[in-house]
Design a protein around this motif. Structure first.
Motif, PDB file in Angstrom:
ATOM      1  N   PHE A  41      -2.521 -21.330   5.225  1.00  0.00           N
ATOM      2  CA  PHE A  41      -2.347 -19.960   6.377  1.00  0.00           C
ATOM      3  C   PHE A  41      -1.495 -19.151   5.082  1.00  0.00           C
ATOM      4  O   PHE A  41      -0.885 -18.616   3.928  1.00  0.00           O
ATOM      5  N   LEU A  42      -1.909 -17.232   5.374  1.00  0.00           N
ATOM      6  CA  LEU A  42      -1.325 -16.370   4.060  1.00  0.00           C
ATOM      7  C   LEU A  42      -0.811 -15.610   5.538  1.00  0.00           C
ATOM      8  O   LEU A  42      -0.811 -15.071   6.170  1.00  0.00           O
ATOM      9  N   ASN A  43       0.890 -15.684   5.181  1.00  0.00           N
ATOM     10  CA  ASN A  43       1.487 -14.454   6.339  1.00  0.00           C
ATOM     11  C   ASN A  43       2.461 -13.218   5.571  1.00  0.00           C
ATOM     12  O   ASN A  43       1.961 -13.760   4.583  1.00  0.00           O
ATOM     13  N   PHE A  44       2.358 -11.906   5.720  1.00  0.00           N
ATOM     14  CA  PHE A  44       3.189 -11.298   5.445  1.00  0.00           C
ATOM     15  C   PHE A  44       3.347 -10.006   6.002  1.00  0.00           C
ATOM     16  O   PHE A  44       3.110 -10.421   7.169  1.00  0.00           O
ATOM     17  N   ARG A  45       4.201  -9.219   5.651  1.00  0.00           N
ATOM     18  CA  ARG A  45       4.937  -8.431   6.529  1.00  0.00           C
ATOM     19  C   ARG A  45       4.075  -6.619   6.061  1.00  0.00           C
ATOM     20  O   ARG A  45       3.899  -6.783   4.619  1.00  0.00           O
ATOM     21  N   VAL A  46       3.963  -6.412   6.652  1.00  0.00           N
ATOM     22  CA  VAL A  46       3.467  -4.406   5.496  1.00  0.00           C
ATOM     23  C   VAL A  46       4.750  -3.602   5.041  1.00  0.00           C
ATOM     24  O   VAL A  46       5.832  -4.013   5.759  1.00  0.00           O
ATOM     25  N   SER A  47       4.510  -3.687   4.303  1.00  0.00           N
ATOM     26  CA  SER A  47       5.716  -2.617   3.682  1.00  0.00           C
ATOM     27  C   SER A  47       5.575  -1.407   4.327  1.00  0.00           C
ATOM     28  O   SER A  47       5.525  -0.168   5.139  1.00  0.00           O
ATOM     29  N   LYS A  48       7.203  -0.465   4.324  1.00  0.00           N
ATOM     30  CA  LYS A  48       7.666   0.446   4.899  1.00  0.00           C
ATOM     31  C   LYS A  48       6.704   2.007   4.383  1.00  0.00           C
ATOM     32  O   LYS A  48       6.482   2.791   5.542  1.00  0.00           O
ATOM     33  N   ASP A  49       6.256   1.975   3.084  1.00  0.00           N
ATOM     34  CA  ASP A  49       5.752   2.862   2.761  1.00  0.00           C
ATOM     35  C   ASP A  49       4.551   2.717   3.201  1.00  0.00           C
ATOM     36  O   ASP A  49       4.079   4.016   3.622  1.00  0.00           O
ATOM     37  N   PHE A  50       3.581   1.853   2.913  1.00  0.00           N
ATOM     38  CA  PHE A  50       2.256   1.776   4.360  1.00  0.00           C
ATOM     39  C   PHE A  50       2.378   2.500   5.640  1.00  0.00           C
ATOM     40  O   PHE A  50       1.859   3.490   6.120  1.00  0.00           O
ATOM     41  N   LEU A  51       3.969   1.300   6.469  1.00  0.00           N
ATOM     42  CA  LEU A  51       3.953   1.867   7.618  1.00  0.00           C
ATOM     43  C   LEU A  51       3.909   3.405   7.754  1.00  0.00           C
ATOM     44  O   LEU A  51       3.699   3.988   9.003  1.00  0.00           O
ATOM     45  N   ALA A  52       4.352   3.815   7.130  1.00  0.00           N
ATOM     46  CA  ALA A  52       5.008   5.258   6.719  1.00  0.00           C
ATOM     47  C   ALA A  52       3.613   6.406   6.878  1.00  0.00           C
ATOM     48  O   ALA A  52       3.453   7.129   7.683  1.00  0.00           O
ATOM     49  N   GLY A  53       2.941   5.962   5.507  1.00  0.00           N
ATOM     50  CA  GLY A  53       1.848   6.550   5.152  1.00  0.00           C
ATOM     51  C   GLY A  53       1.064   6.472   6.231  1.00  0.00           C
ATOM     52  O   GLY A  53       0.169   6.656   6.856  1.00  0.00           O
ATOM     53  N   TYR A  54       0.767   5.590   7.457  1.00  0.00           N
ATOM     54  CA  TYR A  54      -0.421   5.017   8.460  1.00  0.00           C
ATOM     55  C   TYR A  54       0.061   6.058   9.676  1.00  0.00           C
ATOM     56  O   TYR A  54      -0.839   7.134   9.476  1.00  0.00           O
ATOM     57  N   LEU A  55       1.826   6.072  10.212  1.00  0.00           N
ATOM     58  CA  LEU A  55       2.386   6.547  10.966  1.00  0.00           C
ATOM     59  C   LEU A  55       2.526   8.368  10.739  1.00  0.00           C
ATOM     60  O   LEU A  55       1.428   9.063  11.647  1.00  0.00           O
ATOM     61  N   ASP A  56       1.710   9.222   9.540  1.00  0.00           N
ATOM     62  CA  ASP A  56       2.043   9.627   8.667  1.00  0.00           C
ATOM     63  C   ASP A  56       0.468  11.001   9.446  1.00  0.00           C
ATOM     64  O   ASP A  56       0.199  11.617  10.249  1.00  0.00           O
ATOM     65  N   LYS A  57      -0.595   9.558   9.647  1.00  0.00           N
ATOM     66  CA  LYS A  57      -1.781   9.613   9.115  1.00  0.00           C
ATOM     67  C   LYS A  57      -2.449   9.797  10.503  1.00  0.00           C
ATOM     68  O   LYS A  57      -2.717  10.691  11.089  1.00  0.00           O
ATOM     69  N   MET A  58      -1.284   9.026  11.614  1.00  0.00           N
ATOM     70  CA  MET A  58      -1.354   8.441  12.775  1.00  0.00           C
ATOM     71  C   MET A  58      -1.374  10.011  13.437  1.00  0.00           C
ATOM     72  O   MET A  58      -2.061  11.024  14.283  1.00  0.00           O
ATOM     73  N   ALA A  59      -0.130  10.967  13.288  1.00  0.00           N
ATOM     74  CA  ALA A  59       0.262  12.405  13.454  1.00  0.00           C
ATOM     75  C   ALA A  59      -0.190  13.210  13.072  1.00  0.00           C
ATOM     76  O   ALA A  59      -0.406  14.574  14.228  1.00  0.00           O
ATOM     77  N   GLY A  60      -1.193  13.582  11.765  1.00  0.00           N
ATOM     78  CA  GLY A  60      -2.055  14.036  11.812  1.00  0.00           C
ATOM     79  C   GLY A  60      -3.404  14.641  12.303  1.00  0.00           C
ATOM     80  O   GLY A  60      -4.121  15.335  12.506  1.00  0.00           O
ATOM     81  N   GLU A  61      -3.078  13.437  13.172  1.00  0.00           N
ATOM     82  CA  GLU A  61      -5.207  13.568  13.683  1.00  0.00           C
ATOM     83  C   GLU A  61      -4.972  13.359  14.927  1.00  0.00           C
ATOM     84  O   GLU A  61      -4.146  13.628  16.225  1.00  0.00           O
ATOM     85  N   GLU A  62      -6.066  14.461  15.741  1.00  0.00           N
ATOM     86  CA  GLU A  62      -6.209  14.688  17.296  1.00  0.00           C
ATOM     87  C   GLU A  62      -6.380  13.370  17.847  1.00  0.00           C
ATOM     88  O   GLU A  62      -6.433  12.863  17.664  1.00  0.00           O
ATOM     89  N   LYS A  63      -5.159  13.386  19.174  1.00  0.00           N
ATOM     90  CA  LYS A  63      -5.032  12.652  19.975  1.00  0.00           C
ATOM     91  C   LYS A  63      -3.983  10.967  19.293  1.00  0.00           C
ATOM     92  O   LYS A  63      -4.705  10.179  19.434  1.00  0.00           O
ATOM     93  N   TYR A  64      -3.451  11.474  18.039  1.00  0.00           N
ATOM     94  CA  TYR A  64      -3.192  10.203  17.185  1.00  0.00           C
ATOM     95  C   TYR A  64      -3.845   9.355  17.249  1.00  0.00           C
ATOM     96  O   TYR A  64      -3.588   8.572  16.739  1.00  0.00           O
ATOM     97  N   GLY A  65      -5.379   9.577  16.282  1.00  0.00           N
ATOM     98  CA  GLY A  65      -6.100   7.943  16.072  1.00  0.00           C
ATOM     99  C   GLY A  65      -6.843   7.799  16.928  1.00  0.00           C
ATOM    100  O   GLY A  65      -8.036   7.030  16.928  1.00  0.00           O
TER     101      GLY A  65
END
Length: 144
Positions: A82-106
């Motif tokens: 198995f490959l187990n991992f967590r997502v970095s805070k920077d990636f998560l923040a960038g993804y949420l910023d993209k969601m906020a910029g989209e119409e209907k939050y993506g």
């Protein structure tokens, strides 16, 4: 906009390619063991059959390639593969910023929405539960 799972799957598939394996094995899912990790990839188990290698060896190869990524943190290959991992805070923040910029939050919009009406009568303990569902195109009776 792609979902987070789709974004992570693309990155994982690239890591499989860099390690010399087919990228089709890079499918990421939400972990069924949240105490260990946020996301997991079980592709090394399936790849072991095709490449005739132990799954943990494949998982270690891919984990080494994920060490360069800024997306993943705490990447670990766990027996049997198995490959187990967590997502970095920077990636998560960038993804949420993209969601906020989209119409209907993506959220994808539906081309032709359908109206669904669910009629739920009072339950009778002496009879099976019945639910009537009306949707565009007809009515359906469900007995539970």
């Amino acid at each position: 906009m792609k979902t987070m799972i789709e974004e992570l799957t693309i990155r994982m598939s690239e890591a499989f390619d860099k390690a010399g394996y087919d990228g089709k094995y890079g499918k990421v899912t939400v972990s069924n063991r949240p105490d260990l990790c946020e996301f997991q990839c079980n592709g090394a188990m399936a790849a072991a059959k095709e490449y005739k290698k132990a799954p943990i060896m494949i998982a270690n190869d891919v984990a080494a390639k994920l060490g360069d990524e800024q997306v993943f943190t705490d990447v670990s290959a766990v027996a049997p593969g198995f490959l187990n991992f967590r997502v970095s805070k920077d990636f998560l923040a960038g993804y949420l910023d993209k969601m906020a910029g989209e119409e209907k939050y993506g959220l994808d919009t539906i081309g032709t929405p359908k109206k669904i009406v669910i009629d739920y009568g009072g339950p009778n303990v002496a009879k099976p539960l019945e639910i009537y569902i009306w949707a565009t195109g007809g009515c359906r009776w469900v007995s539970l």
